[in-house]
Design a protein around this motif. Structure first.
Motif, short mmCIF file in Angstrom:
data_model
loop_
_atom_site.label_atom_id
_atom_site.label_comp_id
_atom_site.label_asym_id
_atom_site.label_seq_id
_atom_site.Cartn_x
_atom_site.Cartn_y
_atom_site.Cartn_z
N SER A 51 0.20 -5.82 -10.16
CA SER A 51 0.29 -6.56 -8.99
C SER A 51 1.45 -5.88 -8.00
O SER A 51 1.52 -6.07 -7.11
N ILE A 52 2.21 -5.00 -8.90
CA ILE A 52 3.22 -4.39 -8.04
C ILE A 52 2.78 -3.06 -7.13
O ILE A 52 3.18 -3.14 -6.09
N ILE A 53 2.00 -2.36 -7.97
CA ILE A 53 1.90 -1.15 -7.01
C ILE A 53 1.41 -1.06 -5.79
O ILE A 53 1.49 -0.28 -5.09
N PHE A 54 0.51 -2.11 -5.35
CA PHE A 54 -0.17 -2.27 -4.07
C PHE A 54 1.01 -2.66 -3.16
O PHE A 54 0.82 -2.36 -2.04
N ILE A 55 1.82 -3.68 -3.49
CA ILE A 55 2.66 -3.95 -2.56
C ILE A 55 4.07 -3.24 -2.56
O ILE A 55 4.60 -3.44 -1.24
N ALA A 56 4.43 -2.37 -3.23
CA ALA A 56 5.45 -1.70 -3.34
C ALA A 56 5.57 -0.34 -2.51
O ALA A 56 6.65 -0.12 -2.01
N GLY A 57 4.63 0.10 -2.22
CA GLY A 57 4.47 1.20 -1.53
C GLY A 57 4.94 2.46 -2.24
O GLY A 57 4.66 3.68 -1.73
N ASN A 58 5.57 2.35 -3.18
CA ASN A 58 5.70 3.43 -4.39
C ASN A 58 6.43 4.45 -3.84
O ASN A 58 6.02 5.80 -4.04
N LEU A 59 7.41 4.20 -3.03
CA LEU A 59 8.26 5.58 -2.64
C LEU A 59 9.33 5.95 -3.42
O LEU A 59 10.16 5.37 -4.06
N PRO A 60 9.02 7.33 -3.91
CA PRO A 60 10.14 7.62 -5.18
C PRO A 60 11.74 7.43 -4.65
O PRO A 60 12.08 7.54 -3.42
N MET A 61 12.40 7.10 -5.69
CA MET A 61 13.90 6.48 -5.35
C MET A 61 14.03 5.32 -4.56
O MET A 61 15.15 4.78 -4.64
N VAL A 62 13.08 4.50 -3.94
CA VAL A 62 12.92 3.49 -3.30
C VAL A 62 12.25 2.41 -3.91
O VAL A 62 12.97 1.45 -4.41
N SER A 63 11.14 2.47 -3.99
CA SER A 63 10.26 1.47 -4.62
C SER A 63 9.38 1.95 -5.45
O SER A 63 8.18 1.46 -5.37
#
Lengths: 305, 288
Positions: B224-236
């Motif tokens: 449920s997290i990876i879709f909403i997080a944006g997955n920016l290294p060091m940030v999200s």
């Protein structure tokens, strides 16, 4: 209970005015809140549930139907979606019965006998709940992956586990491992062993006792556990994502298919497949509420409502 | 109290159990199945991580990207579990004590995060909280961005842990005796004092249990997290995602190091919460 007080008890007539609402009403007011506080709390709770539960659920269906019914049906009937649906059903059809047999067996050993280390065993059974699904996938890659301990040997013998259906099934078994045992252990603990003792002393064999006495007593609790286990088995994403290898049309389960479509910006198709899973969730919740309402007495104490 | 009820029963239990068959079969099967599918594979993670040596393990874990991911996973899970501790208790209270239309429906829907596949939850939350989403479009003009920021991770952690606190606190509130509150009130306590001194101590151990469960679930959460997080290294970027990234680079050792760091950290935190629970029970709970 407070409503009973409100309606049946009244202040005696001719009460001095300094008693205000009257002693009985005042006592009642001391264990509940004034209406505006009560309604503020209810409103806050409902707003929280609305934003975090209800709206996401609605969003799935609205987004799924955004491009109309034709697009919706096209998305859920295309071949890749079908193969994902088939693999999901197959995975659940293997994982759930295996965990069912394990759950019954573990609950029988734990609740019908006394032995040392019982609570430790229960903790170990619960372990998969506190392990990240991604780690659950990782552990099987370490064993069955191309660079894993058993992977190369198995591959030489033509058996593929990682990046294939067997790996998906293994990871699914891991994440759904405790569900049924957890449901049965408290229930069978409450029921004790009296009925089994009676059946055995009347000459029934062990299997007869299990099939005719124990199983009918635990059937609703068992169904409850199967329901939760199945929902998780069909919906598992993290563990399966690690081990599946994302081979479209081959090792894609429904949740993985949702991810692929979403990442390809086919949003309404992704939501269409997601809506099938959301329907499954709603069905699960409905059946669960029905079990709690209709057969609450035959579920473990923690499930009675 | 519980020992009084249990002790006579467990005595008869031991005597009678000798007649029931199947001990060896069921316990043997349970242990073999558990070992093959859970214990041995899990031990493999630590075995593999041990192969790195402490130096190698530390080198992986102390790299800035891994540290940032661990901090985000644990921080967001803590905040999410805290939100759930407050609102979950509120929801349980409202369900047990008040009557309002739609109560049955909302009570049934509480378990949705258990039943809804995490990937579905992830894309649905993103649809709501993205800048052009149903809720996000009203927050963005206020300068609040949720999707594709660490805030989004917190939202997903809150969603996934929501049922735990409600479902652990609800039965305790149901069993709590109203007489105690009446006694407190008749002794002159006002409502606020009754709530903070009588009700809260009774439910506190249950709240902590729910908090711990919600936290444990949220730390390891992925779908449920990876879709909403944006997955920016060091940030999200969350720690479980980092494990997958390392696996895709065939850096098995690195992935295992991050995984064992996660396992160890959550184990320590759960021990802490467990201790806190014992303390709360001793201090306030009495028989509970």
């Amino acid at each position: 209970m407070s409503t009973v007080f409100d309606t049946t008890l009244q202040d005696p007539p001719g009460l001095p005015p300094e008693f205000g609402q009257g002693p009985l009403m005042r006592r009642n007011a001391a264990v509940t809140e004034v209406p505006w506080v009560r309604w503020t709390l209810i409103l806050a709770a409902l707003l929280f549930l609305l934003g975090f539960l209800f709206l996401p659920l609605i969003a799935v269906f609205v987004e799924a139907l955004r491009n109309g019914f034709a697009a919706y049906f096209a998305a859920i009937t295309e071949p890749d979606a079908w193969s994902a649906i088939r693999l999901t059903l197959l995975t659940a059809a293997i994982a759930v019965p295996l965990n069912l047999v394990f759950g019954v067996s573990a609950a029988w050993a734990i609740t019908k006998f006394d032995f040392r280390g019982k609570s430790f065993l229960i903790t170990l059974i619960d372990l998969p709940f506190s392990v990240s699904p991604v780690v659950a996938g990782l552990i099987y890659i370490l064993i069955f992956g191309a660079h894993g301990w058993a992977g190369p040997w198995l591959m030489d013998h033509g058996i593929k586990v990682a990046f294939a259906a067997p790996g998906i099934v293994l990871a699914t078994i891991f994440v759904t491992f405790p569900f049924i045992a957890r449901e049965l252990i408290p229930l069978m603990q409450e029921q004790g062993t009296e009925y089994e003792q009676a059946a055995l002393s009347l000459g029934a064999s062990g299997w007869q006792t299990f099939w005719r006495v124990t199983l009918p007593n635990i059937r609703w609790g068992l169904l409850y556990g199967v329901l939760l286990c199945n929902a998780r088995a069909m919906g598992e994403f993290g563990a399966v994502s690690v081990i599946s290898g994302h081979i479209r049309g081959q090792t894609n389960t429904m949740p993985l298919h949702v991810e692929i479509l979403y990442n390809e910006y086919q949003f309404s198709a992704a939501f269409a497949v997601a809506s099938l899973l959301a329907l499954l969730a709603l069905l699960t919740l409905g059946l669960k509420a029905w079990l709690e309402w209709r057969h609450g007495e035959e579920l473990s104490a923690s499930r009675k409502h | 109290m519980s020992s009084l009820v249990l002790s006579p029963r467990s005595k008869t239990h031991t005597v009678r159990t000798t007649a029931i068959p199947g001990f060896g079969l069921t316990l043997g099967y349970t242990i073999v199945y558990l070992s093959l599918l859970v214990l041995i594979p899990l031990a493999g993670v630590f075995f593999k991580a041990a192969g790195l040596g402490f130096e190698g393990f530390w080198h992986v874990v102390s790299s800035p990207r891994v540290l940032a991911a661990l901090k985000l996973s644990f921080g967001a899970a803590l905040i999410g579990a805290s939100i759930n501790a407050v609102f979950g208790t509120l929801v349980a209270w409202v369900f047990v004590r008040y009557e309002f239309p739609g109560k049955r429906f909302f009570d049934a829907i509480i378990d949705l995060p258990f039943a809804l596949p995490t990937a579905v939850a992830g894309i649905a939350l993103t649809a709501l909280y993205a800048g052009n989403g149903w809720i996000g479009q009203y927050l963005e003009p206020l300068g609040i961005k949720i999707a594709y920021t660490p805030l989004g991770v917190i939202v997903a952690c809150t969603f996934i842990g929501l049922p735990f606190v409600v479902r652990t606190v609800q039965p305790v509130l149901q069993d709590a005796e109203k007489e105690l509150e009446e006694a407190a009130a008749s002794l002159g306590a006002d409502r606020w004092q009754t709530i903070t001194r009588v009700i809260l101590p009774t439910v506190l151990p249950a709240v902590l249990t729910g908090f711990a469960l919600a936290f444990a679930r949220a730390v390891g959460e992925y779908g449920s997290i990876i879709f909403i997080a944006g997955n920016l290294p060091m940030v999200s970027e969350i720690a479980p995602l980092l494990i997958i990234i390392k696996l895709e680079e065939f850096d098995y050792a690195g992935a295992t190091a991050v995984a064992s760091a996660m396992l160890i950290l959550s184990f320590i935190l759960l021990l802490l919460v467990n201790g806190l629970q014992v303390w709360a029970r001793k201090r306030h709970g009495g028989s509970r």
